[in-house]
Design a protein around this motif. Structure first.
Motif, PDB file in Angstrom:
ATOM      1  N   LEU A 174      29.406  48.312  59.789  1.00  0.00           N
ATOM      2  CA  LEU A 174      28.047  48.259  59.259  1.00  0.00           C
ATOM      3  C   LEU A 174      27.696  46.946  58.561  1.00  0.00           C
ATOM      4  CD1 LEU A 174      27.716  51.930  58.001  1.00  0.00           C
ATOM      5  CD2 LEU A 174      27.203  50.976  60.247  1.00  0.00           C
ATOM      6  N   TYR A 175      28.555  46.498  57.663  1.00  0.00           N
ATOM      7  CA  TYR A 175      28.246  45.209  57.033  1.00  0.00           C
ATOM      8  C   TYR A 175      29.490  44.397  56.724  1.00  0.00           C
ATOM      9  CZ  TYR A 175      29.141  46.819  52.166  1.00  0.00           C
ATOM     10  OH  TYR A 175      29.704  47.274  51.005  1.00  0.00           O
ATOM     11  N   VAL A 176      29.274  43.078  56.594  1.00  0.00           N
ATOM     12  CA  VAL A 176      30.380  42.133  56.440  1.00  0.00           C
ATOM     13  C   VAL A 176      30.319  41.533  55.043  1.00  0.00           C
ATOM     14  CG1 VAL A 176      31.306  39.931  57.284  1.00  0.00           C
ATOM     15  CG2 VAL A 176      30.400  41.610  58.906  1.00  0.00           C
ATOM     16  N   ARG A 177      31.490  41.326  54.464  1.00  0.00           N
ATOM     17  CA  ARG A 177      31.578  40.677  53.150  1.00  0.00           C
ATOM     18  C   ARG A 177      32.211  39.302  53.334  1.00  0.00           C
ATOM     19  NH1 ARG A 177      35.215  44.341  49.915  1.00  0.00           N
ATOM     20  NH2 ARG A 177      36.178  44.754  51.929  1.00  0.00           N
ATOM     21  N   ASP A 178      31.399  38.279  53.225  1.00  0.00           N
ATOM     22  CA  ASP A 178      31.879  36.916  53.440  1.00  0.00           C
ATOM     23  C   ASP A 178      31.902  36.206  52.086  1.00  0.00           C
ATOM     24  OD1 ASP A 178      32.502  34.412  54.229  1.00  0.00           O
ATOM     25  OD2 ASP A 178      30.857  34.179  55.666  1.00  0.00           O
ATOM     26  N   TYR A 179      32.986  36.407  51.343  1.00  0.00           N
ATOM     27  CA  TYR A 179      33.004  35.930  49.959  1.00  0.00           C
ATOM     28  C   TYR A 179      33.162  34.415  49.823  1.00  0.00           C
ATOM     29  CZ  TYR A 179      32.969  40.838  48.607  1.00  0.00           C
ATOM     30  OH  TYR A 179      32.600  42.146  48.439  1.00  0.00           O
ATOM     31  N   GLY A 180      33.332  33.716  50.933  1.00  0.00           N
ATOM     32  CA  GLY A 180      33.237  32.256  50.873  1.00  0.00           C
ATOM     33  C   GLY A 180      31.825  31.798  50.552  1.00  0.00           C
ATOM     34  N   LYS A 181      30.868  32.732  50.655  1.00  0.00           N
ATOM     35  CA  LYS A 181      29.469  32.427  50.347  1.00  0.00           C
ATOM     36  C   LYS A 181      29.019  33.018  49.022  1.00  0.00           C
ATOM     37  CE  LYS A 181      27.738  32.149  55.085  1.00  0.00           C
ATOM     38  NZ  LYS A 181      26.853  32.774  56.078  1.00  0.00           N
ATOM     39  N   CYS A 182      29.963  33.597  48.269  1.00  0.00           N
ATOM     40  CA  CYS A 182      29.572  34.369  47.075  1.00  0.00           C
ATOM     41  C   CYS A 182      29.467  33.479  45.842  1.00  0.00           C
ATOM     42  CB  CYS A 182      30.613  35.469  46.843  1.00  0.00           C
ATOM     43  SG  CYS A 182      30.389  36.330  45.287  1.00  0.00           S
ATOM     44  N   ILE A 183      28.354  33.562  45.141  1.00  0.00           N
ATOM     45  CA  ILE A 183      28.165  32.776  43.919  1.00  0.00           C
ATOM     46  C   ILE A 183      28.459  33.607  42.669  1.00  0.00           C
ATOM     47  CG2 ILE A 183      26.468  31.230  44.982  1.00  0.00           C
ATOM     48  CD1 ILE A 183      24.320  32.898  43.380  1.00  0.00           C
ATOM     49  N   LEU A 184      29.001  34.796  42.821  1.00  0.00           N
ATOM     50  CA  LEU A 184      29.332  35.685  41.703  1.00  0.00           C
ATOM     51  C   LEU A 184      28.120  35.951  40.815  1.00  0.00           C
ATOM     52  CD1 LEU A 184      32.881  34.727  40.416  1.00  0.00           C
ATOM     53  CD2 LEU A 184      32.186  36.846  41.501  1.00  0.00           C
ATOM     54  N   CYS A 185      27.046  36.352  41.453  1.00  0.00           N
ATOM     55  CA  CYS A 185      25.827  36.592  40.689  1.00  0.00           C
ATOM     56  C   CYS A 185      25.830  37.981  40.049  1.00  0.00           C
ATOM     57  CB  CYS A 185      24.614  36.446  41.595  1.00  0.00           C
ATOM     58  SG  CYS A 185      24.491  37.765  42.814  1.00  0.00           S
ATOM     59  N   TYR A 186      26.756  38.825  40.424  1.00  0.00           N
ATOM     60  CA  TYR A 186      26.913  40.194  39.897  1.00  0.00           C
ATOM     61  C   TYR A 186      25.854  41.179  40.416  1.00  0.00           C
ATOM     62  CZ  TYR A 186      30.300  38.615  36.388  1.00  0.00           C
ATOM     63  OH  TYR A 186      31.398  38.098  35.756  1.00  0.00           O
ATOM     64  N   LYS A 187      24.946  40.714  41.265  1.00  0.00           N
ATOM     65  CA  LYS A 187      23.871  41.634  41.681  1.00  0.00           C
ATOM     66  C   LYS A 187      24.407  42.824  42.459  1.00  0.00           C
ATOM     67  CE  LYS A 187      19.906  38.574  42.302  1.00  0.00           C
ATOM     68  NZ  LYS A 187      19.196  37.870  43.379  1.00  0.00           N
ATOM     69  N   CYS A 188      25.374  42.582  43.366  1.00  0.00           N
ATOM     70  CA  CYS A 188      25.886  43.694  44.176  1.00  0.00           C
ATOM     71  C   CYS A 188      26.599  44.710  43.283  1.00  0.00           C
ATOM     72  CB  CYS A 188      26.833  43.163  45.257  1.00  0.00           C
ATOM     73  SG  CYS A 188      28.179  42.144  44.620  1.00  0.00           S
ATOM     74  N   VAL A 189      27.330  44.197  42.291  1.00  0.00           N
ATOM     75  CA  VAL A 189      28.064  45.081  41.387  1.00  0.00           C
ATOM     76  C   VAL A 189      27.081  45.941  40.592  1.00  0.00           C
ATOM     77  CG1 VAL A 189      29.648  45.151  39.420  1.00  0.00           C
ATOM     78  CG2 VAL A 189      29.970  43.430  41.222  1.00  0.00           C
ATOM     79  N   ASP A 190      26.015  45.306  40.108  1.00  0.00           N
ATOM     80  CA  ASP A 190      25.024  46.055  39.326  1.00  0.00           C
ATOM     81  C   ASP A 190      24.268  47.058  40.200  1.00  0.00           C
ATOM     82  OD1 ASP A 190      25.760  44.756  37.065  1.00  0.00           O
ATOM     83  OD2 ASP A 190      24.117  43.306  37.082  1.00  0.00           O
ATOM     84  N   ALA A 191      23.983  46.676  41.453  1.00  0.00           N
ATOM     85  CA  ALA A 191      23.269  47.599  42.340  1.00  0.00           C
ATOM     86  C   ALA A 191      24.152  48.781  42.718  1.00  0.00           C
ATOM     87  CB  ALA A 191      22.797  46.870  43.603  1.00  0.00           C
ATOM     88  N   CYS A 192      25.448  48.530  42.894  1.00  0.00           N
ATOM     89  CA  CYS A 192      26.377  49.599  43.269  1.00  0.00           C
ATOM     90  C   CYS A 192      26.712  50.481  42.065  1.00  0.00           C
ATOM     91  CB  CYS A 192      27.660  48.993  43.845  1.00  0.00           C
ATOM     92  SG  CYS A 192      28.814  50.211  44.473  1.00  0.00           S
ATOM     93  N   GLY A 193      26.618  49.893  40.876  1.00  0.00           N
ATOM     94  CA  GLY A 193      27.014  50.601  39.661  1.00  0.00           C
ATOM     95  C   GLY A 193      25.866  51.278  38.953  1.00  0.00           C
ATOM     96  N   ASP A 194      25.825  51.147  37.636  1.00  0.00           N
ATOM     97  CA  ASP A 194      24.924  51.994  36.845  1.00  0.00           C
ATOM     98  C   ASP A 194      23.440  51.636  36.959  1.00  0.00           C
ATOM     99  OD1 ASP A 194      24.972  49.653  35.442  1.00  0.00           O
ATOM    100  OD2 ASP A 194      25.214  50.587  33.469  1.00  0.00           O
ATOM    101  N   GLN A 195      23.119  50.497  37.593  1.00  0.00           N
ATOM    102  CA  GLN A 195      21.685  50.207  37.674  1.00  0.00           C
ATOM    103  C   GLN A 195      20.990  50.934  38.819  1.00  0.00           C
ATOM    104  OE1 GLN A 195      20.337  46.222  36.847  1.00  0.00           O
ATOM    105  NE2 GLN A 195      22.152  45.814  35.619  1.00  0.00           N
TER     106      GLN A 195
END
Ligand code: SF4
Ligand code: SF4
Ligand code: SF4
Ligand code: FES
Lengths: 286, 94
Positions: free
Chosen positions: A144-165
């Motif tokens: 379904l989806y790919v995680r290409d962390y060579g492009k990740c700026i560590l903005c925390y948005k995915c973590v916040d969207a997956c978590g309590d927000q």
């Protein structure tokens, strides 16, 4: 959108923005006021559906009397504040932040970055040819989806969207510290062995393309991804009675990805696996 | 800590830069990447002086200023203090 958000009327407060008096509703951030005044302040970690994390620091502005620069995306406007958005000092930090990111991360799919690098005369190459980069291989471990962390700026948005927000699944988190910090699932397992429910709400908010639909990832690899040939049609998900809005991105008569309008007052861009990824039956012509 | 002048400053600065790179939590960009770029530049000039070090010192000043101005917390904001004062007050790399 069928619901008009009413909200409680907010008092206006006055402050100075680049020498001009401005009025902004109480509770606004400096960024809100800048945007209302038509000023273009770059942002990366700020998200319209998320609480500010102020991690990237590309939006910094100068506030009279403050020892350091302040992030426009999270600092609330206060009465009498004197804010300057375009000083040499603010521009210097933005330039260096862009250089630090561009010299360590693949920003090739981050919207607007090329434009900002030019505007701030950033030269990421000046750190030299052998500098540390993230150099992560794309994680292709599900359909379904790919995680290409060579492009990740560590903005925390995915973590916040997956978590309590939003999603409250807590499948992903920041692991490690400093330059070694990465987004990962528990024990850095494949996504298929994690708590992930494939809602794709992390993909929805990722500002860099580090998270992308498998269809987009494959088409980019094949050189066939072409946004100029895509149409976007917003419709209603047919799977359940919630009736989330889906925006279908279509290229050559095929759905290539699904997003959801962030200004929807009920779902705020969030979907579940069915609405996000369950579109194959629409184009099953066999 | 006190050191006499037999201790080579560049090596001391490199050790401090390594400490800050190690201690960075990684939340904000100026500190997460800035401390790495600072350590890399100090590595390059550990045996250099004068004109040979000037380019990297200019780079250190630019990165240091952004770390001080734009980092979230005191760690990133002070990560370049020792290097700056060694260059400006003790004449390291001269
Ligand atoms: S797809 Fe949903 S559950 Fe899985 S990591 Fe992303 S936000 Fe979390
Ligand atoms: S994967 Fe995307 S959303 Fe998550 S931290 Fe990295 S850049 Fe941000
Ligand atoms: S300045 Fe503070 S918050 Fe930012 S990365 Fe360094 S230690 Fe973390
Ligand atoms: S957009 Fe403000 S700190 Fe990232």
């Amino acid at each position: 959108m069928t619901v008009t958000p009413l909200g409680i009327p907010r008092r206006l407060l006055e402050f100075t923005l680049d020498g001009e008096p401005v009025r902004a509703p109480e509770g606004s951030t400096i960024l809100d006021a800048c945007r209302a005044a038509g000023k273009d302040v770059p942002t990366l970690c700020e998200g319209d559906t998320l609480r500010p994390k102020n991690a990237c620091r590309v939006c910094v502005v100068e506030v009279e009397g403050a020892r350091t620069l302040v992030p426009a995306c999270s600092r609330k406007a206060e009465p009498g504040m004197e804010v300057r958005t375009d000083t040499e000092r603010a521009r210097h930090s933005r330039k260096v932040v862009l250089e630090l990111l561009a010299s360590s991360v693949d920003l090739s799919t981050t919207p607007r970055v090329a434009e900002w690098l030019k505007e701030y005369e950033a030269k990421p190459d000046r750190f030299g040819p052998d500098v540390a980069r993230l150099n992560e291989e794309p994680k292709v471990d599900n359909d379904l989806y790919v995680r290409d962390y060579g492009k990740c700026i560590l903005c925390y948005k995915c973590v916040d969207a997956c978590g309590d927000q939003w999603q409250n699944t807590f499948a992903i988190s920041v692991a490690g510290r400093g330059f070694d910090a990465r987004i990962a699932v528990e024990h850095d397992a494949p996504l298929t062995d994690s708590a992930c429910v494939y809602c794709g709400n992390c993909v929805e908010v990722c500002p860099t393309g580090a998270l992308s639909f498998k269809s987009e990832f494959d088409m980019r690899a094949a050189g066939t991804w072409d946004e100029s040939r895509q149409t976007e049609t917003t419709t209603v998900c047919a799977y359940c009675g919630v009736g989330c809005n889906l925006t279908l991105h279509v290229q050559d008569n095929e759905i290539v990805k699904v997003t959801s309008p962030h200004d929807n007052p009920v779902t705020h861009g969030n979907l579940c696996i069915k609405g996000r990824f369950g579109y194959q039956h629409v184009q099953n012509r066999g | 800590m006190a050191f006499d002048d037999s201790v080579p400053l560049p090596r001391l600065l490199l050790r401090m830069a390594e400490f800050f790179r190690d201690e960075s939590c990684g939340q904000c960009v100026p500190c997460r990447v800035g401390t790495v770029r600072q350590e890399e530049a100090l590595h390059r000039i550990v045996e250099r002086t004068g004109a040979d070090a000037a380019g990297d010192i200019a780079l250190l000043r630019e990165v240091g200023r952004a770390m001080r101005d734009a980092s979230i917390c005191g760690l990133g904001q002070t990560a370049w203090n020792a290097v700056e004062s060694a260059i400006d007050r003790l004449g390291a790399y001269e």
